[in-house]
Design a protein around this motif. Structure first.
Motif, PDB file in Angstrom:
ATOM      1  N   LEU A   3       0.797  -1.217   0.000  1.00  0.00           N
ATOM      2  CA  LEU A   3       0.000   0.000   0.000  1.00  0.00           C
ATOM      3  C   LEU A   3       0.835   1.276   0.000  1.00  0.00           C
ATOM      4  O   LEU A   3       0.287   2.365   0.009  1.00  0.00           O
ATOM      5  CB  LEU A   3      -0.948  -0.005   1.205  1.00  0.00           C
ATOM      6  CG  LEU A   3      -1.923  -1.169   1.248  1.00  0.00           C
ATOM      7  CD1 LEU A   3      -2.747  -1.111   2.521  1.00  0.00           C
ATOM      8  CD2 LEU A   3      -2.805  -1.200   0.029  1.00  0.00           C
ATOM      9  N   THR A   4       2.156   1.139  -0.013  1.00  0.00           N
ATOM     10  CA  THR A   4       3.011   2.323   0.012  1.00  0.00           C
ATOM     11  C   THR A   4       3.471   2.737  -1.385  1.00  0.00           C
ATOM     12  O   THR A   4       4.191   3.708  -1.525  1.00  0.00           O
ATOM     13  CB  THR A   4       4.243   2.092   0.904  1.00  0.00           C
ATOM     14  OG1 THR A   4       5.004   1.011   0.353  1.00  0.00           O
ATOM     15  CG2 THR A   4       3.825   1.765   2.333  1.00  0.00           C
ATOM     16  N   THR A   5       3.065   2.012  -2.417  1.00  0.00           N
ATOM     17  CA  THR A   5       3.476   2.331  -3.784  1.00  0.00           C
ATOM     18  C   THR A   5       2.299   2.861  -4.587  1.00  0.00           C
ATOM     19  O   THR A   5       1.137   2.658  -4.225  1.00  0.00           O
ATOM     20  CB  THR A   5       4.032   1.086  -4.509  1.00  0.00           C
ATOM     21  OG1 THR A   5       2.949   0.151  -4.671  1.00  0.00           O
ATOM     22  CG2 THR A   5       5.171   0.442  -3.736  1.00  0.00           C
ATOM     23  N   ALA A   6       2.595   3.517  -5.696  1.00  0.00           N
ATOM     24  CA  ALA A   6       1.533   4.032  -6.572  1.00  0.00           C
ATOM     25  C   ALA A   6       0.674   2.879  -7.093  1.00  0.00           C
ATOM     26  O   ALA A   6      -0.548   2.984  -7.151  1.00  0.00           O
ATOM     27  CB  ALA A   6       2.139   4.818  -7.727  1.00  0.00           C
ATOM     28  N   SER A  53       2.818   5.379   6.449  1.00  0.00           N
ATOM     29  CA  SER A  53       2.154   4.940   5.226  1.00  0.00           C
ATOM     30  C   SER A  53       0.924   4.098   5.533  1.00  0.00           C
ATOM     31  O   SER A  53       0.315   3.569   4.632  1.00  0.00           O
ATOM     32  CB  SER A  53       3.134   4.147   4.368  1.00  0.00           C
ATOM     33  OG  SER A  53       3.608   3.037   5.099  1.00  0.00           O
ATOM     34  N   THR A  54       0.575   3.986   6.797  1.00  0.00           N
ATOM     35  CA  THR A  54      -0.618   3.229   7.174  1.00  0.00           C
ATOM     36  C   THR A  54      -1.847   4.129   7.270  1.00  0.00           C
ATOM     37  O   THR A  54      -2.891   3.686   7.700  1.00  0.00           O
ATOM     38  CB  THR A  54      -0.407   2.530   8.524  1.00  0.00           C
ATOM     39  OG1 THR A  54      -0.067   3.516   9.491  1.00  0.00           O
ATOM     40  CG2 THR A  54       0.684   1.474   8.427  1.00  0.00           C
ATOM     41  N   HIS A  55      -1.715   5.370   6.870  1.00  0.00           N
ATOM     42  CA  HIS A  55      -2.827   6.309   6.900  1.00  0.00           C
ATOM     43  C   HIS A  55      -3.093   6.822   5.491  1.00  0.00           C
ATOM     44  O   HIS A  55      -2.170   7.143   4.758  1.00  0.00           O
ATOM     45  CB  HIS A  55      -2.515   7.497   7.818  1.00  0.00           C
ATOM     46  CG  HIS A  55      -2.465   7.124   9.254  1.00  0.00           C
ATOM     47  ND1 HIS A  55      -1.414   6.450   9.809  1.00  0.00           N
ATOM     48  CD2 HIS A  55      -3.358   7.313  10.251  1.00  0.00           C
ATOM     49  CE1 HIS A  55      -1.638   6.259  11.099  1.00  0.00           C
ATOM     50  NE2 HIS A  55      -2.820   6.770  11.388  1.00  0.00           N
ATOM     51  N   VAL A  56      -4.361   6.884   5.133  1.00  0.00           N
ATOM     52  CA  VAL A  56      -4.745   7.398   3.821  1.00  0.00           C
ATOM     53  C   VAL A  56      -5.696   8.567   4.037  1.00  0.00           C
ATOM     54  O   VAL A  56      -6.577   8.516   4.890  1.00  0.00           O
ATOM     55  CB  VAL A  56      -5.379   6.293   2.935  1.00  0.00           C
ATOM     56  CG1 VAL A  56      -6.656   5.763   3.510  1.00  0.00           C
ATOM     57  CG2 VAL A  56      -5.610   6.787   1.517  1.00  0.00           C
ATOM     58  N   PRO A  81      -4.705  -0.936   8.974  1.00  0.00           N
ATOM     59  CA  PRO A  81      -3.795  -1.897   9.590  1.00  0.00           C
ATOM     60  C   PRO A  81      -2.998  -2.626   8.507  1.00  0.00           C
ATOM     61  O   PRO A  81      -3.538  -2.948   7.454  1.00  0.00           O
ATOM     62  CB  PRO A  81      -4.719  -2.849  10.349  1.00  0.00           C
ATOM     63  CG  PRO A  81      -6.048  -2.701   9.687  1.00  0.00           C
ATOM     64  CD  PRO A  81      -6.098  -1.310   9.126  1.00  0.00           C
ATOM     65  N   LEU A  82      -1.726  -2.847   8.766  1.00  0.00           N
ATOM     66  CA  LEU A  82      -0.898  -3.543   7.781  1.00  0.00           C
ATOM     67  C   LEU A  82      -1.271  -5.012   7.682  1.00  0.00           C
ATOM     68  O   LEU A  82      -1.131  -5.628   6.644  1.00  0.00           O
ATOM     69  CB  LEU A  82       0.581  -3.400   8.134  1.00  0.00           C
ATOM     70  CG  LEU A  82       1.132  -1.984   7.985  1.00  0.00           C
ATOM     71  CD1 LEU A  82       2.586  -1.944   8.408  1.00  0.00           C
ATOM     72  CD2 LEU A  82       0.992  -1.504   6.549  1.00  0.00           C
ATOM     73  N   ARG A  83      -1.739  -5.577   8.772  1.00  0.00           N
ATOM     74  CA  ARG A  83      -2.136  -6.985   8.775  1.00  0.00           C
ATOM     75  C   ARG A  83      -3.483  -7.114   9.451  1.00  0.00           C
ATOM     76  O   ARG A  83      -3.744  -6.477  10.459  1.00  0.00           O
ATOM     77  CB  ARG A  83      -1.139  -7.821   9.567  1.00  0.00           C
ATOM     78  CG  ARG A  83       0.235  -7.824   8.999  1.00  0.00           C
ATOM     79  CD  ARG A  83       1.118  -8.757   9.814  1.00  0.00           C
ATOM     80  NE  ARG A  83       2.492  -8.469   9.487  1.00  0.00           N
ATOM     81  CZ  ARG A  83       3.429  -8.181  10.357  1.00  0.00           C
ATOM     82  NH1 ARG A  83       3.160  -8.166  11.628  1.00  0.00           N
ATOM     83  NH2 ARG A  83       4.651  -7.927   9.965  1.00  0.00           N
ATOM     84  N   SER A  84      -4.328  -7.963   8.879  1.00  0.00           N
ATOM     85  CA  SER A  84      -5.586  -8.240   9.568  1.00  0.00           C
ATOM     86  C   SER A  84      -5.298  -9.234  10.682  1.00  0.00           C
ATOM     87  O   SER A  84      -4.334  -9.999  10.623  1.00  0.00           O
ATOM     88  CB  SER A  84      -6.624  -8.804   8.599  1.00  0.00           C
ATOM     89  OG  SER A  84      -6.175 -10.023   8.066  1.00  0.00           O
ATOM     90  N   ILE A  97     -12.323  -1.175   4.799  1.00  0.00           N
ATOM     91  CA  ILE A  97     -12.199  -0.123   5.813  1.00  0.00           C
ATOM     92  C   ILE A  97     -12.381   1.246   5.171  1.00  0.00           C
ATOM     93  O   ILE A  97     -13.156   2.077   5.648  1.00  0.00           O
ATOM     94  CB  ILE A  97     -10.833  -0.219   6.530  1.00  0.00           C
ATOM     95  CG1 ILE A  97     -10.775  -1.483   7.390  1.00  0.00           C
ATOM     96  CG2 ILE A  97     -10.573   1.030   7.383  1.00  0.00           C
ATOM     97  CD1 ILE A  97      -9.382  -1.812   7.911  1.00  0.00           C
ATOM     98  N   VAL A  98     -11.685   1.500   4.069  1.00  0.00           N
ATOM     99  CA  VAL A  98     -11.763   2.806   3.403  1.00  0.00           C
ATOM    100  C   VAL A  98     -13.146   3.010   2.789  1.00  0.00           C
ATOM    101  O   VAL A  98     -13.729   4.087   2.913  1.00  0.00           O
ATOM    102  CB  VAL A  98     -10.651   2.963   2.348  1.00  0.00           C
ATOM    103  CG1 VAL A  98     -10.820   4.256   1.562  1.00  0.00           C
ATOM    104  CG2 VAL A  98      -9.280   2.932   3.016  1.00  0.00           C
TER     105      VAL A  98
END
Length: 122
Positions: A3-6, A53-56, A81-84, A97-98
């Motif tokens: 989730l940290t890449t384009a 990078s865990t926040h959007v 969260p990075l992991r469920s 979530i989003v």
């Protein structure tokens, strides 16, 4: 999915668009953003905060004329969260979530803002 890449952000946006029954995903207004566009003309943009990078950040896209009339929808920031949690049947994916936050916190405010703009400009 990173989730940290384009590419990761675009993949997440496609998953969110599907959950929200939006029309398509497109590059955002500035680099590092991805837009989710609805068939009725509404749009939101996603942008990862760095760091962390865990926040959007989710922003409703309004016409430029809305700003002239002082109409806005404040952006929101959502933690991903990075992991469920393993074994948790209620655990949601980052896209869920989003999508939930967009649905609960952005969509209604966005619709109200656009209606107010129409009211002020007609």
């Amino acid at each position: 999915m990173d989730l940290t890449t384009a590419a990761g952000l675009e993949s997440l946006a496609r998953d969110i668009a599907e959950l929200l029954e939006a029309e398509h995903v497109a590059p955002g207004e500035t680099p590092g953003r991805v837009g989710i566009n609805y068939a009725d003309g509404r749009a939101v943009e996603l942008e990862f905060n760095r760091p962390p990078s865990t926040h959007v950040t989710i922003s409703a896209v309004l016409p430029d004329l809305a700003r002239t009339h002082g109409i806005e929808v404040p952006p929101i920031t959502v933690y991903l969260p990075l992991r469920s949690r393993q074994g948790d049947p209620g655990a949601k994916t980052p896209a869920q979530i989003v999508a939930d936050q967009i649905h609960w916190r952005i969509e209604q405010a966005h619709t109200v803002a656009l209606a107010e703009l129409v009211k002020r400009t007609t």
